[in-house]
Design a protein around this motif. Sequence first.
Motif, PDB file in Angstrom:
ATOM      1  N   LEU A  74       0.831  -1.199   0.000  1.00  0.00           N
ATOM      2  CA  LEU A  74       0.000   0.000   0.000  1.00  0.00           C
ATOM      3  C   LEU A  74       0.870   1.255   0.000  1.00  0.00           C
ATOM      4  N   GLY A  75       1.976   1.211   0.745  1.00  0.00           N
ATOM      5  CA  GLY A  75       2.889   2.354   0.749  1.00  0.00           C
ATOM      6  C   GLY A  75       3.501   2.596  -0.610  1.00  0.00           C
ATOM      7  N   SER A  76       3.951   1.539  -1.263  1.00  0.00           N
ATOM      8  CA  SER A  76       4.534   1.677  -2.600  1.00  0.00           C
ATOM      9  C   SER A  76       3.502   2.171  -3.607  1.00  0.00           C
ATOM     10  N   ALA A  77       2.286   1.593  -3.545  1.00  0.00           N
ATOM     11  CA  ALA A  77       1.241   1.985  -4.494  1.00  0.00           C
ATOM     12  C   ALA A  77       0.832   3.438  -4.307  1.00  0.00           C
ATOM     13  N   SER A  78       0.789   3.907  -3.049  1.00  0.00           N
ATOM     14  CA  SER A  78       0.396   5.290  -2.789  1.00  0.00           C
ATOM     15  C   SER A  78       1.430   6.284  -3.306  1.00  0.00           C
ATOM     16  N   TRP A  89       9.100   1.717  -8.276  1.00  0.00           N
ATOM     17  CA  TRP A  89       8.717   0.548  -7.482  1.00  0.00           C
ATOM     18  C   TRP A  89       9.930  -0.100  -6.821  1.00  0.00           C
ATOM     19  N   ASN A  90      11.041  -0.129  -7.521  1.00  0.00           N
ATOM     20  CA  ASN A  90      12.234  -0.797  -6.994  1.00  0.00           C
ATOM     21  C   ASN A  90      13.212   0.156  -6.312  1.00  0.00           C
ATOM     22  N   ASP A  91      12.860   1.416  -6.211  1.00  0.00           N
ATOM     23  CA  ASP A  91      13.801   2.387  -5.648  1.00  0.00           C
ATOM     24  C   ASP A  91      13.901   2.246  -4.135  1.00  0.00           C
ATOM     25  N   LEU A 106       7.917  -1.396  -0.472  1.00  0.00           N
ATOM     26  CA  LEU A 106       8.370  -2.791  -0.566  1.00  0.00           C
ATOM     27  C   LEU A 106       9.891  -2.922  -0.538  1.00  0.00           C
ATOM     28  N   PRO A 107      10.642  -2.233  -1.388  1.00  0.00           N
ATOM     29  CA  PRO A 107      12.103  -2.379  -1.315  1.00  0.00           C
ATOM     30  C   PRO A 107      12.691  -1.815  -0.034  1.00  0.00           C
TER      31      PRO A 107
END
Length: 283
Positions: A80-84, A214-216, A231-232
């Motif tokens: 949710l944090g990454s998507a936001s 997304w991968n940062d 996520l990362p």
Amino acid sequence: MTTTARTTERRSWLTTIQPVAALALVAVVVGIPLWLVLVTSAKSQGDALNPSLGLPTDGWHLAENYRRAFTEGRVIKAFLGSASIVVPAAILILLFGSMAAWVLARRASRWLAVVYAVAISGIVIPPAVITLVLLLRQLGLAGTLPGMVLVYVGIYLSTAIFFVTGFIRTIPHELEEAARVDGAGPVRVFFTIILPLLRPVLATATILICLYIWNDVFFAFFVIGGRMDTLPLNLFQVASAGVYLNNWNLIFAYVVLMSIPLLVVFAVAQRRIIAGITGGAVK
């Protein structure tokens, strides 16, 4: 054997060997690392201490590893944090980048050529992280979601401008002129004529930008580290805290879970992505 026959035979041999060589290269560059991640994520902790391409020697622990990675890694909260961050950042980058690219592509002048060069310079010039963090503190945006979104917009806006400008230059001017004759203003022309035609190139830019964000972990660590999960960043934090220390099976399981959303997006948009890449290459 004549020279023509030898040339034909050589071309036939090259036509046969090129696909085989391409598949072999893909298997080495992509297949081996992917297999290493997948097979290690199914091993026990002891078996995964030294990651290898071999199959598990003491049984498959696939379900257990992914269950632990999902729960202990707080995947839902981190997702949710990454998507936001990714969703608003990607929308703003593509919208502002398309607008800027339209102006730069349609108006030819020396000054705009300089502006275009400056606009795409962000692709090769790295941002000053310390200055960036200090600026966010002065603005009161350090450690906040809007601050992180604005950082990514500033960093990857150059990528969107670079992709879209060349594509817009191939769109016939007559479409815009016809809309203006009908009384459409610049805003309406952009949103009703230009933007729908940009779907292929925007699909390509979306995947690349989302992949970067997304991968940062680098910028997320300095801007929102410890205040918000991505996520990362979450994987980095739990690994550093010892939760996943030497647990390569759980780390690789987490990496697989983290990659699934991007794989889904890529699978849905792959046709437009290929069209965008092909169109950009031809144009």
